[in-house]
Design a protein around this motif. Structure first.
Motif: not given
Length: 294
Positions: A1-5, A70-77
């Motif tokens: 879901m969260f892009d590795y790049k 923001r994407s990382a936070a949403i993914y972790n959340n």
């Protein structure tokens, strides 16, 4: 879901060099460089300035990093929310300003957790600018801040109103006065918050409205730790200008004498703030009910 790049980009920004990022990610340095080039090609931008000593983000690179965070936070959340759902838990991160941390706010949150055993609250203390950035990046769920909220992308709920007052030791010459004016405090030794503090800004505006400058006062010390300021004032080492909500306990137990400042008008709001898509508005009303009972 969260892009590795995107994860590689955030690691690179955090570590400050390709070598350290590669070590952290357990990749080769060419692999890290390749992923950054892929991002640049994908978005048609240059992420870092060329030839600069160290890594310096371009304006476009800063935008990409903001949304990657923001994407990382949403993914972790999302991962945390799924895990909490399995364990019948609700978890919230609440960011509060330093002044709010000295008020009834932590007590309010503790009472809420006591009444709701399925809730876990993590409290962060940050300056207001960082708090708003974390809210928008979904790195915090709820904020409790002083002052009006003008950002239309955020949703505020009024928790309380507060005012800025003078705090002195109980044996100070001004203790027991109904009010104090500028002439009463002009020659006193002040212990104040730094310029970035909202209470300091309100006090400076109060002085400016009276054609006075804080430079003409005797500022003996500037500290950002409110508990330390209160302790020094209680020992009679100086006086301070402080939010009333931050010193109610000391006023009630006689450690500090609190005095309104004449015609100050330094009233401010305390707001609970969330993003507009916050999924648990019921918790905010519960906060207000508990706060009003304390």
């Amino acid at each position: 879901m969260f892009d590795y790049k995107a994860n590689t980009l955030l690691t690179l920004v955090q570590k400050g060099s390709y070598t350290k990022a590669a070590q952290s990610l357990m990749l080769t340095q060419p692999a890290v460089s390749h992923q950054i080039r892929q991002l640049e090609m994908e978005f048609g931008i240059q992420i870092f300035y060329k030839g600069k000593k160290g890594l310096k983000l371009t304006p476009e690179g800063s935008i990409l990093v903001k949304y990657a965070r923001r994407s990382a936070a949403i993914y972790n959340n999302a991962r945390q929310a799924i895990e909490d759902s399995r364990n019948n838990l609700r978890r919230f991160t609440v960011a509060i300003t330093p002044t709010a941390s000295e008020s009834l706010v932590p007590k309010m949150l503790a009472h809420y957790c006591d009444e709701n055993p399925d809730v876990h609250i993590k409290i962060l203390t940050d300056p207001i600018k960082k708090i708003y950035d974390k809210l928008k990046a979904y790195e915090t769920d709820i904020a409790i801040v002083e002052g009006c909220v003008t950002d239309t992308s955020l949703s505020p709920i009024l928790l309380d109103t507060d005012y800025v007052c003078l705090a002195v030791a109980p044996n100070h010459r001004l203790s027991g006065h109904a009010t104090v004016g500028l002439e009463d405090i002009r020659r006193e030794r002040f212990i104040l918050r730094s310029r970035k503090a909202n209470t300091r800004a309100l006090f400076e505006q109060y002085l400016a409205n009276r054609s006075e400058s804080i430079k003409n006062l005797n500022i003996m010390m500037e500290i950002d730790n409110i508990a330390t300021i209160k302790e020094l004032v209680a020992q009679g080492l100086g006086i301070t200008v402080i939010a009333h909500s931050a010193c109610r306990e000391e006023e009630n137990n006689g450690r500090l004498s609190i005095i309104p400042i004449e015609n100050a008008g330094m009233v401010r709001e305390i707001n609970i703030v969330t993003t507009r898509d916050f999924a648990h508005p019921d918790i905010l009303e519960e906060f207000r009910k508990i706060y009003n009972m304390l």
